[in-house]
Design a protein around this motif. Structure first.
Motif, PDB file in Angstrom:
ATOM      1  N   VAL A  73      50.084  27.110 -23.592  1.00 24.60           N
ATOM      2  CA  VAL A  73      50.758  26.531 -24.749  1.00 24.60           C
ATOM      3  C   VAL A  73      51.665  27.459 -24.990  1.00 24.60           C
ATOM      4  O   VAL A  73      51.540  28.684 -25.025  1.00 24.60           O
ATOM      5  CB  VAL A  73      49.769  26.304 -25.511  1.00 24.60           C
ATOM      6  N   PRO A  74      52.748  27.028 -25.646  1.00 19.36           N
ATOM      7  CA  PRO A  74      53.758  28.120 -26.302  1.00 19.36           C
ATOM      8  C   PRO A  74      53.096  28.747 -27.527  1.00 19.36           C
ATOM      9  O   PRO A  74      52.144  28.138 -28.180  1.00 19.36           O
ATOM     10  CB  PRO A  74      54.873  27.230 -26.788  1.00 19.36           C
ATOM     11  N   VAL A  75      53.452  29.877 -27.815  1.00 17.66           N
ATOM     12  CA  VAL A  75      53.186  30.453 -29.100  1.00 17.66           C
ATOM     13  C   VAL A  75      54.066  30.166 -30.301  1.00 17.66           C
ATOM     14  O   VAL A  75      55.143  30.450 -30.346  1.00 17.66           O
ATOM     15  CB  VAL A  75      53.284  31.934 -28.846  1.00 17.66           C
ATOM     16  N   THR A  76      53.329  29.321 -30.900  1.00 17.42           N
ATOM     17  CA  THR A  76      54.019  28.622 -32.214  1.00 17.42           C
ATOM     18  C   THR A  76      53.168  28.681 -33.473  1.00 17.42           C
ATOM     19  O   THR A  76      51.962  29.051 -33.253  1.00 17.42           O
ATOM     20  CB  THR A  76      54.524  27.325 -32.071  1.00 17.42           C
ATOM     21  N   ASP A  77      53.689  28.469 -34.620  1.00 16.45           N
ATOM     22  CA  ASP A  77      52.669  28.450 -35.793  1.00 16.45           C
ATOM     23  C   ASP A  77      51.736  27.161 -35.498  1.00 16.45           C
ATOM     24  O   ASP A  77      50.459  27.576 -35.940  1.00 16.45           O
ATOM     25  CB  ASP A  77      53.508  28.486 -37.110  1.00 16.45           C
ATOM     26  N   ALA A  78      52.140  26.424 -34.932  1.00 20.82           N
ATOM     27  CA  ALA A  78      51.118  25.140 -34.946  1.00 20.82           C
ATOM     28  C   ALA A  78      50.251  25.370 -33.796  1.00 20.82           C
ATOM     29  O   ALA A  78      49.011  24.875 -34.209  1.00 20.82           O
ATOM     30  CB  ALA A  78      52.095  23.976 -34.441  1.00 20.82           C
ATOM     31  N   ARG A  80      49.070  28.419 -33.545  1.00 22.22           N
ATOM     32  CA  ARG A  80      47.878  29.436 -34.265  1.00 22.22           C
ATOM     33  C   ARG A  80      47.161  28.833 -34.976  1.00 22.22           C
ATOM     34  O   ARG A  80      45.839  29.044 -35.149  1.00 22.22           O
ATOM     35  CB  ARG A  80      48.954  30.450 -34.849  1.00 22.22           C
ATOM     36  N   ALA A  81      47.844  27.696 -35.636  1.00 20.09           N
ATOM     37  CA  ALA A  81      46.829  26.732 -36.723  1.00 20.09           C
ATOM     38  C   ALA A  81      45.526  26.206 -35.743  1.00 20.09           C
ATOM     39  O   ALA A  81      44.536  26.053 -36.046  1.00 20.09           O
ATOM     40  CB  ALA A  81      47.570  25.950 -37.480  1.00 20.09           C
ATOM     41  N   GLY A  86      40.095  25.575 -33.836  1.00 19.00           N
ATOM     42  CA  GLY A  86      38.976  25.494 -32.906  1.00 19.00           C
ATOM     43  C   GLY A  86      39.418  24.356 -31.805  1.00 19.00           C
ATOM     44  O   GLY A  86      38.541  24.230 -31.032  1.00 19.00           O
ATOM     45  N   TYR A  87      40.591  24.117 -31.766  1.00 16.52           N
ATOM     46  CA  TYR A  87      41.171  23.312 -30.802  1.00 16.52           C
ATOM     47  C   TYR A  87      41.577  23.847 -29.718  1.00 16.52           C
ATOM     48  O   TYR A  87      41.507  23.321 -28.517  1.00 16.52           O
ATOM     49  CB  TYR A  87      42.409  22.443 -31.496  1.00 16.52           C
ATOM     50  N   LEU A 140      44.900  14.643 -38.160  1.00 20.33           N
ATOM     51  CA  LEU A 140      45.540  15.312 -36.992  1.00 20.33           C
ATOM     52  C   LEU A 140      46.836  14.595 -37.066  1.00 20.33           C
ATOM     53  O   LEU A 140      46.808  13.433 -37.413  1.00 20.33           O
ATOM     54  CB  LEU A 140      44.881  14.734 -35.844  1.00 20.33           C
ATOM     55  N   MET A 141      48.021  15.297 -37.016  1.00 20.22           N
ATOM     56  CA  MET A 141      49.199  14.797 -37.092  1.00 20.22           C
ATOM     57  C   MET A 141      49.568  14.810 -35.556  1.00 20.22           C
ATOM     58  O   MET A 141      49.858  15.685 -34.696  1.00 20.22           O
ATOM     59  CB  MET A 141      50.312  16.028 -37.612  1.00 20.22           C
TER      60      MET A 141
END
Length: 188
Positions: A73-78, A80-81, A86-87, A140-141
């Motif tokens: 997955v790309p390294v983004t704030d989303a 990291r969250a 735990g996803y 979940l968004m």
């Protein structure tokens, strides 16, 4: 009368040998795991795909719809969250993420609509019902939908609670590590 002498090994010496043996076994197992990992073998412990041992095979062609792939997955704030929630698991991809096993269900230029189900170019994607909350009740968004940008792919898993493009959107196709091949799976 001659008395035979017995050689007595101190208790600490026996424990030391056991400890050395234990460390040797652990080091051998760790070396084996690292060697298998370097050879493309991965252990899947998530229900998005079958539990067991998988292998990353080279993708020597353009990615296609229905390819089952390992992807970072790309390294983004989303992301990291998502890791904190735990996803995602920790691993060797950039950002400390473990690669995901997902199916490519759409490519650049295709249109994604997200309501209660996902539609790709107007057709319903099976097993794509969105979950409003995770297992802990956290909201979940979903991804907003739209046309998939050039150089990206939309990923999916049939597992209802899978963390996939329904929530994080398309990912760069060059983040695909290779095709996912089952080596040994746990089948209860």
């Amino acid at each position: 009368m001659t008395e035979a002498r017995k050689t007595v090994t101190p208790v600490w010496c026996g424990r030391r040998r056991a400890l050395v043996l234990l460390w040797a076994v652990v080091a051998t197992m760790l070396a084996g795991i690292i060697g298998l990992g370097a050879s493309g073998f991965r252990i899947n412990l998530t229900p998005s795909e079958a539990l067991g041992v998988w292998r990353i095979l080279p993708l020597n062609r353009k990615v296609e719809i229905d390819d089952l792939v390992f992807v970072c997955v790309p390294v983004t704030d989303a992301m990291r969250a998502a890791l904190k929630r735990g996803y995602l698991r920790r691993g060797l991809c950039a950002g400390g993420f473990a690669p995901l096993i997902k199916t490519v269900v759409a490519r650049s230029g295709q249109h994604i609509e997200i309501e209660d189900l996902v539609r790709i170019d107007g057709r319903v994607l099976l097993h794509s019902r969105l979950q409003p909350r995770d297992a802990r009740g956290r909201q979940l968004m979903p991804f907003a939908g739209g046309t998939i940008p050039p150089g990206t792919v939309y990923l999916h898993s049939d597992f209802p609670a899978s963390f996939d493009s329904r929530y994080f959107g398309p990912v760069p196709a060059n983040n695909i590590l290779g095709l996912a091949k089952k080596v040994w799976i746990y089948a209860p």
